[in-house]
Structures are given as structure tokens and as C-alpha cells.
Design a protein around this motif. Structure first.
Motif, PDB file in Angstrom:
ATOM      1  N   ALA A 106      12.325   3.930   4.498  1.00  0.00           N
ATOM      2  CA  ALA A 106      11.529   3.078   3.605  1.00  0.00           C
ATOM      3  C   ALA A 106      10.123   2.873   4.156  1.00  0.00           C
ATOM      4  N   PHE A 107      10.045   2.701   5.463  1.00  0.00           N
ATOM      5  CA  PHE A 107       8.754   2.465   6.079  1.00  0.00           C
ATOM      6  C   PHE A 107       7.891   3.722   6.116  1.00  0.00           C
ATOM      7  N   LYS A 108       8.484   4.850   5.765  1.00  0.00           N
ATOM      8  CA  LYS A 108       7.711   6.081   5.632  1.00  0.00           C
ATOM      9  C   LYS A 108       6.611   5.881   4.582  1.00  0.00           C
ATOM     10  N   ALA A 112       8.625 -11.141   8.306  1.00  0.00           N
ATOM     11  CA  ALA A 112       7.239 -10.775   8.636  1.00  0.00           C
ATOM     12  C   ALA A 112       6.509 -10.329   7.378  1.00  0.00           C
ATOM     13  N   TYR A 113       7.184  -9.509   6.580  1.00  0.00           N
ATOM     14  CA  TYR A 113       6.566  -9.018   5.339  1.00  0.00           C
ATOM     15  C   TYR A 113       6.276 -10.176   4.391  1.00  0.00           C
ATOM     16  N   GLN A 114       7.240 -11.090   4.275  1.00  0.00           N
ATOM     17  CA  GLN A 114       7.078 -12.260   3.405  1.00  0.00           C
ATOM     18  C   GLN A 114       5.829 -13.062   3.789  1.00  0.00           C
ATOM     19  N   THR A 135       8.932  -5.909  -4.606  1.00  0.00           N
ATOM     20  CA  THR A 135      10.333  -5.646  -4.930  1.00  0.00           C
ATOM     21  C   THR A 135      10.834  -4.409  -4.188  1.00  0.00           C
ATOM     22  N   ALA A 136      10.016  -3.346  -4.202  1.00  0.00           N
ATOM     23  CA  ALA A 136      10.392  -2.118  -3.488  1.00  0.00           C
ATOM     24  C   ALA A 136      10.493  -2.376  -1.994  1.00  0.00           C
ATOM     25  N   ALA A 137       9.563  -3.169  -1.467  1.00  0.00           N
ATOM     26  CA  ALA A 137       9.562  -3.432  -0.025  1.00  0.00           C
ATOM     27  C   ALA A 137      10.831  -4.182   0.391  1.00  0.00           C
ATOM     28  N   HIS A 148      16.659  -2.964   3.356  1.00  0.00           N
ATOM     29  CA  HIS A 148      18.089  -2.704   3.575  1.00  0.00           C
ATOM     30  C   HIS A 148      18.333  -1.357   4.246  1.00  0.00           C
ATOM     31  N   THR A 149      17.331  -0.485   4.268  1.00  0.00           N
ATOM     32  CA  THR A 149      17.515   0.835   4.896  1.00  0.00           C
ATOM     33  C   THR A 149      17.085   0.827   6.363  1.00  0.00           C
ATOM     34  N   LEU A 150      16.633  -0.329   6.882  1.00  0.00           N
ATOM     35  CA  LEU A 150      16.224  -0.383   8.282  1.00  0.00           C
ATOM     36  C   LEU A 150      17.417  -0.172   9.206  1.00  0.00           C
TER      37      LEU A 150
HETATM   38  C1  1PZ Z   1      16.583   1.696  -1.490  1.00  0.00           C
HETATM   39  C2  1PZ Z   1      15.229   1.861  -2.007  1.00  0.00           C
HETATM   40  C3  1PZ Z   1      14.332   2.476  -1.008  1.00  0.00           C
HETATM   41  C4  1PZ Z   1      12.961   2.501  -1.523  1.00  0.00           C
HETATM   42  C5  1PZ Z   1      12.026   2.248  -0.438  1.00  0.00           C
HETATM   43  C6  1PZ Z   1      10.697   1.956  -0.954  1.00  0.00           C
HETATM   44  C7  1PZ Z   1       9.924   1.159   0.020  1.00  0.00           C
HETATM   45  C8  1PZ Z   1       8.580   0.926  -0.500  1.00  0.00           C
HETATM   46  C9  1PZ Z   1       7.746   0.232   0.499  1.00  0.00           C
HETATM   47  C10 1PZ Z   1       6.418   0.019  -0.067  1.00  0.00           C
HETATM   48  C11 1PZ Z   1       5.387   0.051   1.001  1.00  0.00           C
HETATM   49  C12 1PZ Z   1       4.069   0.390   0.387  1.00  0.00           C
HETATM   50  C13 1PZ Z   1       3.096  -0.661   0.707  1.00  0.00           C
HETATM   51  C14 1PZ Z   1       1.903  -0.469  -0.145  1.00  0.00           C
HETATM   52  C15 1PZ Z   1       1.048  -1.441  -0.163  1.00  0.00           C
HETATM   53  C16 1PZ Z   1      -0.238  -1.359  -0.922  1.00  0.00           C
HETATM   54  O1  1PZ Z   1      -0.052  -1.794  -2.221  1.00  0.00           O
HETATM   55  C17 1PZ Z   1      -1.202  -2.259  -0.213  1.00  0.00           C
HETATM   56  C18 1PZ Z   1      -2.468  -2.524  -1.007  1.00  0.00           C
HETATM   57  O2  1PZ Z   1      -3.248  -1.395  -1.061  1.00  0.00           O
HETATM   58  P1  1PZ Z   1      -4.602  -1.373  -1.961  1.00  0.00           P
HETATM   59  O3  1PZ Z   1      -4.288  -1.946  -3.291  1.00  0.00           O
HETATM   60  O4  1PZ Z   1      -5.646  -2.208  -1.256  1.00  0.00           O
HETATM   61  O5  1PZ Z   1      -5.000   0.088  -2.007  1.00  0.00           O
HETATM   62  N1  1PZ Z   1      -1.480  -1.675   1.108  1.00  0.00           N
HETATM   63  C19 1PZ Z   1      -1.378  -2.376   2.239  1.00  0.00           C
HETATM   64  O6  1PZ Z   1      -1.174  -3.570   2.205  1.00  0.00           O
HETATM   65  C20 1PZ Z   1      -1.571  -1.632   3.555  1.00  0.00           C
HETATM   66  C21 1PZ Z   1      -0.670  -2.162   4.623  1.00  0.00           C
HETATM   67  C22 1PZ Z   1       0.649  -1.471   4.580  1.00  0.00           C
HETATM   68  C23 1PZ Z   1       1.739  -2.263   5.192  1.00  0.00           C
HETATM   69  C24 1PZ Z   1       2.866  -2.334   4.225  1.00  0.00           C
HETATM   70  C25 1PZ Z   1       4.134  -2.708   4.841  1.00  0.00           C
HETATM   71  C26 1PZ Z   1       5.247  -2.712   3.852  1.00  0.00           C
HETATM   72  C27 1PZ Z   1       6.526  -2.634   4.538  1.00  0.00           C
HETATM   73  C28 1PZ Z   1       7.672  -2.460   3.594  1.00  0.00           C
HETATM   74  C29 1PZ Z   1       8.547  -1.332   3.971  1.00  0.00           C
HETATM   75  C30 1PZ Z   1       9.941  -1.446   3.472  1.00  0.00           C
END
Ligand code: 1PZ
Length: 208
Positions: free
Chosen positions: A56-58, A136-138, A151-153, A158-160
């Protein structure tokens, strides 16, 4: 020396990169005109850590890395973090999606997400990695993300892997993990404060 570097793990290399960067900031103070090059260099180590957190963090890694890369490319033209903000203030583009100032704000949120995740990881409350990361994300990112991303995050949390599996993936022990996470927690804060100060000096609120 070189041999130390060869034996470095991703976590220790990230801690070291931020100790170097925060050392520069502590030495010269918040007024220092920090160059994009060393800043982006340190930030690139955090991408590696996102990668270790699993599938997911990919997505988070790709998103964070592309913003660091934009800033890296801009270093030839702009030189320093201050110049990026000055440019966007003049052009009324500070908060425009894809602007370098907005990318800097997002990279800062990525650095802070990792810092708070590590704090939760080491907390006496003994959180699971999923709880540590969700909380932390919250706190750090969710208030500024769209409903779809949030929602996706939270689904992706759950995949961590487990804490124990993460330590194994990182080629660390419980002890070395704690040591390097604490180093990053301490060293990243002055960097985060330096970035926030750039916005504060220009009276740009940080509620986005
Ligand atoms: C079972 C289902 C598995 C699906 C997994 C899908 C996980 C999706 C995680 C989504 C992470 C993508 C985060 C994208 C954030 C961007 O919207 C923002 C705003 O960007 P802008 O509008 O300014 O271009 N980007 C950021 O805030 C950069 C910082 C990234 C740190 C994000 C951490 C999220 C961690 C969640 C991972 C599960």
C-alpha cells in the motif's frame, strides 16, 4: 568512512542523512538559506523507507518520490528553498497543485508522517504497526487529503506487515530499529521546523 556506509541499513542511512541536514540547520540557524540539493538528498532516503512498509505504501512512495524529484530538478534554477517560496508568492501559486511550494509542503508532511509513525512505533502503548501508521496518518496527513485518498489510505493500512516482520525486512534488530528511529525522530524535527518557518515568515497559514 566507506566501510561504515557499505554496512549501512536503509534505516541507519536515513537517520544519518537527517542528522547531517539538521546539523547544518542547527549550526546556521533558521535564517540559513538552505539549498535544495542537500535537502532533496536527505529526503530521498525517506522514499526507501516508504518502500519497506509494503504494497500500500508503494503508492505513497511513488507520490512522495515524484514530489522530491520535482524539487531536485528545480535546484538548478532556484538553488534554495527560500527562492521557491519567493517565486510562488510572486506568482500566487503557493497552494496550486504541482507548484514547487506545494510540493515542499507535501514532502514536509511525508517527513513528519514518518517521524510520528516512528514515535508511535516506539511508544510504550505498544501499538501494532497498523495502529502506529493509522494514527500518524490521521494526525499528519488525513486533514489535508481528499476523502478518496483518506479512504484508500486507511484501507491500505490493513496490508502493513507486523512490527516484527518490518524489523526483519529492514535487516535490523529490535534494538537497532529503536536506536535509528530515535535518531530520525530527533534529527527530522529541526528540518520540519525549518520548512514551517519558511511559510510562517511569509504569513502563509499551514492549514492545507
Ligand atoms: C486493500 C486496498 C489496498 C489499496 C492501497 C491503496 C493505498 C493508497 C494510499 C494512498 C497514498 C497516496 C497519497 C497521496 C497523497 C496526495 O493526494 C497528496 C497531495 O498531493 P497534491 O494534491 O499536493 O499533488 N500527497 C502528499 O500528501 C505527499 C505525501 C505522501 C505521504 C502519503 C502517505 C500516505 C500513507 C498511506 C499509505 C497506506
Amino acid at each position: 568512512g566507506d566501510s561504515v556506509y557499505e554496512n549501512a541499513t536503509a534505516l541507519s542511512a536515513m537517520a544519518e542523512a537527517f542528522e547531517e541536514l539538521s546539523g547544518i540547520i542547527k549550526e546556521h540557524g533558521l535564517d540559513f538559506d538552505l539549498s535544495l540539493k542537500p535537502f532533496c538528498h536527505a529526503c530521498s532516503y525517506v522514499s526507501v523507507l516508504f518502500g519497506f512498509l509494503g504494497f500500500a505504501f508503494k503508492f505513497a512512495e511513488m507520490e512522495y518520490t515524484s514530489k522530491v524529484r520535482d524539487l531536485e530538478r528545480a535546484s538548478a534554477t532556484y538553488g534554495t528553498l527560500n527562492n521557491i517560496l519567493d517565486f510562488d508568492v510572486r506568482n500566487h501559486s503557493v497552494k496550486i497543485q504541482g507548484s514547487l511550494s506545494r510540493n515542499l509542503r507535501r514532502v514536509r508532511q511525508g517527513l513528519d508522517l514518518m517521524r510520528v509513525l516512528f514515535k508511535n512505533f516506539l511508544s510504550a502503548d505498544n501499538y501494532s504497526l497498523r495502529e502506529a501508521a493509522s494514527s500518524a496518518y490521521q494526525d499528519v496527513c488525513a486533514p489535508y487529503h481528499t476523502w478518496g485518498i483518506r479512504t484508500a489510505a486507511f484501507a491500505g493500512m490493513h496490508t502493513l506487515p507486523t512490527k516484527e516482520q518490518l524489523v526483519i525486512n529492514l535487516h535490523e534488530t529490535a534494538e537497532s530499529t529503536e536506536k535509528h528511529m530515535r535518531r530520525y525522530i530527533d534529527a527530522s524535527l529541526p528540518v520540519i521546523e525549518y520548512i514551517d518557518n519558511l511559510f510562517n515568515l511569509r504569513r502563509i497559514p499551514l492549514n492545507w
